[in-house]
Design a protein around this motif. Structure first.
Motif, short mmCIF file in Angstrom:
data_model
loop_
_atom_site.label_atom_id
_atom_site.label_comp_id
_atom_site.label_asym_id
_atom_site.label_seq_id
_atom_site.Cartn_x
_atom_site.Cartn_y
_atom_site.Cartn_z
N ARG B 204 36.48 29.49 40.66
CA ARG B 204 37.67 29.79 41.43
C ARG B 204 38.44 30.93 40.76
NH1 ARG B 204 39.24 24.71 41.94
NH2 ARG B 204 38.52 24.32 44.04
N ALA B 205 38.94 31.84 41.57
CA ALA B 205 39.66 32.98 41.01
C ALA B 205 41.09 33.01 41.53
CB ALA B 205 38.95 34.28 41.40
N PHE B 206 41.94 33.70 40.78
CA PHE B 206 43.34 33.79 41.19
C PHE B 206 43.83 35.23 41.10
CE2 PHE B 206 42.91 29.39 40.07
CZ PHE B 206 43.70 28.74 41.01
N LEU B 207 44.71 35.56 42.02
CA LEU B 207 45.43 36.82 41.94
C LEU B 207 46.91 36.46 41.90
CD1 LEU B 207 45.51 39.92 42.06
CD2 LEU B 207 45.43 39.76 44.56
N LEU B 208 47.50 36.72 40.74
CA LEU B 208 48.91 36.35 40.55
C LEU B 208 49.77 37.58 40.79
CD1 LEU B 208 48.48 34.55 37.09
CD2 LEU B 208 48.19 33.56 39.38
N ILE B 209 50.61 37.49 41.77
CA ILE B 209 51.48 38.62 42.07
C ILE B 209 52.87 38.29 41.56
CG2 ILE B 209 52.60 39.81 44.00
CD1 ILE B 209 49.84 39.64 45.38
N THR B 210 53.37 39.13 40.69
CA THR B 210 54.65 38.81 40.09
C THR B 210 55.39 40.05 39.62
OG1 THR B 210 55.75 37.52 38.37
CG2 THR B 210 53.60 38.42 37.81
N HIS B 211 56.67 39.89 39.57
CA HIS B 211 57.53 40.93 39.05
C HIS B 211 57.68 40.76 37.54
CE1 HIS B 211 61.26 43.19 38.32
NE2 HIS B 211 61.20 43.67 39.53
N TYR B 212 57.56 39.51 37.11
CA TYR B 212 57.94 39.17 35.74
C TYR B 212 56.75 38.70 34.91
CZ TYR B 212 62.45 39.35 37.98
OH TYR B 212 63.52 39.76 38.70
N GLN B 213 56.83 39.03 33.67
CA GLN B 213 55.78 38.69 32.72
C GLN B 213 55.71 37.19 32.45
OE1 GLN B 213 56.70 37.69 29.47
NE2 GLN B 213 54.55 37.38 28.88
N ARG B 214 56.86 36.51 32.60
CA ARG B 214 57.03 35.12 32.18
C ARG B 214 55.89 34.18 32.64
NH1 ARG B 214 61.88 31.41 34.47
NH2 ARG B 214 60.65 31.75 36.36
N LEU B 215 55.49 34.30 33.91
CA LEU B 215 54.45 33.43 34.46
C LEU B 215 53.17 33.52 33.65
CD1 LEU B 215 53.39 31.68 36.92
CD2 LEU B 215 52.71 33.84 37.97
N LEU B 216 52.92 34.72 33.10
CA LEU B 216 51.64 34.96 32.43
C LEU B 216 51.58 34.32 31.05
CD1 LEU B 216 51.14 38.66 33.59
CD2 LEU B 216 50.65 36.53 34.79
N ASP B 217 52.74 33.79 30.59
CA ASP B 217 52.71 32.97 29.38
C ASP B 217 52.00 31.65 29.65
OD1 ASP B 217 54.12 34.83 27.97
OD2 ASP B 217 56.08 33.86 28.25
N TYR B 218 52.05 31.23 30.89
CA TYR B 218 51.51 29.91 31.23
C TYR B 218 50.16 29.98 31.93
CZ TYR B 218 56.25 28.65 30.02
OH TYR B 218 57.43 28.50 29.35
N ILE B 219 49.96 31.03 32.68
CA ILE B 219 48.65 31.24 33.28
C ILE B 219 48.14 32.56 32.71
CG2 ILE B 219 47.30 31.38 35.41
CD1 ILE B 219 49.77 30.30 36.90
N VAL B 220 47.22 32.46 31.82
CA VAL B 220 46.82 33.67 31.09
C VAL B 220 45.79 34.45 31.90
CG1 VAL B 220 45.88 34.56 28.93
CG2 VAL B 220 47.29 32.48 28.93
N PRO B 221 46.11 35.69 32.21
CA PRO B 221 45.22 36.48 33.06
C PRO B 221 44.11 37.16 32.26
CG PRO B 221 47.20 37.73 32.60
CD PRO B 221 47.36 36.42 31.88
N ASP B 222 43.02 37.44 32.96
CA ASP B 222 41.96 38.26 32.36
C ASP B 222 42.33 39.73 32.43
OD1 ASP B 222 39.98 36.11 31.83
OD2 ASP B 222 40.11 35.90 34.01
N GLN B 223 42.94 40.09 33.54
CA GLN B 223 43.34 41.49 33.71
C GLN B 223 44.72 41.60 34.33
OE1 GLN B 223 40.70 44.57 35.23
NE2 GLN B 223 38.97 43.15 35.04
N VAL B 224 45.42 42.64 33.96
CA VAL B 224 46.74 42.90 34.51
C VAL B 224 46.73 44.30 35.11
CG1 VAL B 224 49.19 43.22 33.95
CG2 VAL B 224 47.88 41.40 32.83
#
Lengths: 432, 260
Positions: B204-224
């Motif tokens: 399963r893959a995810f595309l996280l769309i966000t203005h803020y970095q904060r979310l990525l502390d909890y869901i760690v992305p492979d690419q930004v």
């Protein structure tokens, strides 16, 4: 319409003098005012020429072979009064099981009962309206329902009026009188239906409800007649102190339907719920006229009417709240919301306030809109087809009206019927 | 043998259907392989939410150039419902409140719509309930929430959690989270993130769309990826999010911070 459709006064020799006078004065009233025209503000959006053009008969050949199954309300344990083309059919009716303290019989047989002379016509004669006058002049069929002080009817009473005459257009003037004594309870379902989609008929019905102190009355009007039929239904309600009356109206059938609800809150702290849904398609014309009068202090009224209009149909809602000088502390809410499903559907909504007291809380509002595209997208983004998404959203729009009905079988039947009337709703399954 | 990308966006140009003069996306390229988590970060008005809506099939937009492939198939002719049934899930930034339809009713209809789409038999009420209960436990959603009307009266956190729950229930393979972090306090953010992380299974893959970095502390992305004015102006690993936290979007010509 010719006066053939009225019951011949001379043909009813046993009637008491007061009843004869009631009819005669009503006929005089009708002769004076005649049928309403669109020049009358209250009938501005509803032209009844199509009704008055027809040569109506008072009765006609009716069939003995009638299957009532399709007109029952599934899972509802109710007493049943069946009127075929306006005539009571005792052989098809079952008014048993209502319990002690309950009278339920043909109105015409109840005229000499205590209180009937004082009540019958007491509310209807105050309304200057041609159809109401015609009913006052013609009443013959219909029920007298009385629940005496402190008693509750053990079952709801289902009053089924079925139009069956395919060849002769029949006009009937159903007349019911419902009296709930102090602290009494009763539920009545007035149900208009036809055996086929082709039947042309008129039901010009008047029901007067008297709810004494602390009484509870729940009244349903189910209009499911043929789309070639006509229905004018007027519900008068007079409420005593702390009484609670719920009026539910669901209009699904009929070519032209006029639904009048006329409650008077005459005792302190009475509560009236006026709940309605009209669902029209093709060229149906469904008109709702509410006239809620607060004549005593600290009463509450709640009007919630919703319309769903498709194709070239037309909806009308006129809601008037009148607060007398005596109506201090009135708390009245009126909302009318409409959903248009096609470009050609129309609705006229007129909320009106008439306030003579100074300490009142009245809110009213009317809205007309379409199915919310954002909500459709939301549902589609979860995999539901556009058709199902729309049908679910239209259902959802109407759902709160069903939720207010206490009789679950009635709610289920009406919800299913409404869904069946929605465009392309085959894929929709809803639990009500 | 190379794997088929789960999502492959090539040179995507998008403008508003109603206002064709406005080009919102101006040549996006993005490839997401199964199991990956990508984040698109961008300032206000960069086109982030438009991208999410275009992927889900909203018809307010017109694709003027380029393509979107999902599992190797062009999405162009598919409506939002077909995309959903194929496995794309959009978690809305502003989930719509639907009085009159219970969450349960809604999800039953959605699950069975997908099963019909896949040529399977519909699930009966019992099987559906069992499925809902299992997913409610996984996503930390109180089962009682299903008895309420869809999103009606839900708090911001409840709405976002219910979105993730829906994705789990529908077993979607690509989750597009449109600012699922916006308006959430840290506790709500953690719950939403844990729900997402519980679904990461290598496929399963995810595309996280966000203005803020904060979310990525909890869901760690492979690419930004940094999206500015309809273009991806920079891509990198999760360290790129850290840079944004430090400098905001100023290096990309937009004077907005990337921290709350």
């Amino acid at each position: 319409m010719t006066m053939q459709s009225t019951v011949e006064i001379e043909a009813m020799p046993e009637q008491p003098q007061w009843a004869r006078e009631l009819r005669e004065s009503a006929r005089a009233r009708f002769d004076k005012i005649g049928y309403p025209s669109t020049a009358d503000e209250r009938w501005r959006f509803t032209n009844v020429d199509a009704i008055t053009r027809i040569e109506w008969a008072a009765d006609g050949p009716t069939s003995d072979d009638i299957n009532l199954d399709p007109f029952q309300i599934p899972d509802l344990d109710a007493a049943l009064a069946v009127f075929i083309d306006g005539q009571l059919r005792a052989d098809l009716s079952d008014l048993s099981g209502l319990g002690e303290g309950v009278v339920c019989e043909p109105l015409i047989e109840a005229l000499s009962r205590t209180g009937v002379a004082d009540r019958l016509g007491a509310q209807s004669a105050t309304l200057t309206d041609g159809f109401t006058a015609l009913n006052d002049a013609s009443f013959g069929s219909g029920l007298y329902i009385e629940v005496q002080e402190g008693f509750a009817a053990h079952r709801p009473i289902h009053v089924l009026s079925l139009a069956t005459s395919g060849d002769t257009p029949i006009a009937a003037h159903p007349r019911n009188l419902i009296v709930a004594g102090k602290n009494a309870r009763v539920q009545v379902i007035e149900h208009y239906n036809a055996v086929s989609d082709e039947i042309v008929n008129l039901n010009n019905a008047v029901t007067e409800v008297f709810a004494d102190e602390d009484a509870f009355v729940e009244h349903y009007l189910l209009e499911r007649e043929s789309e070639r039929g006509y229905n004018i239904s007027t519900l008068f309600i007079r409420q005593g102190a702390r009484s609670v009356v719920h009026s539910h109206t669901v209009l699904l059938g009929g070519a032209i339907v006029r639904n009048n609800v006329v409650p008077t809150l005459a005792g302190e702290k009475a509560h009236c719920l006026i709940n309605g849904l009209y669902v029209a398609h093709n060229e149906q014309h469904l008109d709702n006229q509410m006239r809620v009068r607060h004549a005593a202090p600290n009463c509450e009224s709640r009007q919630y009417y919703k319309g769903i209009m498709n194709d070239k149909s037309r909806g009308v809602f006129t809601g008037r709240i009148i607060v007398d000088k005596a109506g201090q502390g009135t708390d009245a809410i009126q909302t009318n919301r409409n959903m248009l499903l096609s470009d050609d559907a129309r609705v006229n909504a007129r909320p009106q306030l008439e306030i003579y007291a100074d300490d009142v809380k009245c809110t009213h509002g009317a809205t007309t809109g379409r199915v919310d595209d954002e909500a459709v997208f939301y549902f589609r983004s979860r995999g539901l087809s556009e058709e199902v998404a729309r049908a679910m959203l239209i259902y959802a729009f109407a759902a709160e009206g069903f939720d207010r009905m206490q009789l679950a079988p009635v709610r289920r039947l009406l919800a299913a019927e409404m869904i069946a009337k929605l465009p392309r709703a085959e894929g929709l399954s809803i639990e009500v | 043998m190379s794997q088929t990308p789960l999502l492959k966006i090539s040179n995507l140009h998008v403008r508003l259907e109603d206002d064709p003069a406005v080009e919102i996306l101006r040549g996006i390229d993005l490839t997401i392989m199964p199991g990956e988590v990508h984040s698109i970060m961008g300032p206000n008005g960069s086109g982030k939410s438009t991208l999410a809506q275009v992927l889900a099939g909203k018809d307010d937009y017109e694709i003027t150039e380029g393509s979107i492939e999902f599992n190797g198939e062009d999405l162009d002719d598919l409506g939002p419902d077909e995309r959903a049934n194929a496995g794309i899930f959009l978690a809305f930034q502003y989930p719509v409140e639907i009085p009159g339809v219970s969450a349960m009713q809604f999800l039953k209809a959605a699950v069975n719509a997908k099963r019909v789409f896949e040529g399977k038999d519909e699930l009966n009420a019992g099987a559906l309930l069992k499925h809902f209960r299992a997913k409610a436990d996984q996503i930390y959603v109180p089962f009682e929430m299903l008895k309420r009307n869809v999103n009606e009266g839900f708090s911001g956190g409840e709405k976002k959690r219910f979105e993730i729950f829906q994705m789990a229930v529908l077993d979607s393979v690509l989750g597009i989270l449109d600012e699922s972090d916006s308006g959430l306090d840290i506790d709500a953010l953690k719950i939403v993130s844990e729900g997402v992380n519980s679904m990461r299974d290598g496929h399963r893959a995810f595309l996280l769309i966000t203005h803020y970095q904060r979310l990525l502390d909890y869901i760690v992305p492979d690419q930004v990826h940094v999206l500015v004015k309809g273009r991806i102006v920079k891509s990198g690993g999760k360290e790129l999010a850290m840079e944004l936290e430090e400098n905001g979007y100023a290096p990309f010509g937009v004077n907005e911070p990337a921290t709350v």
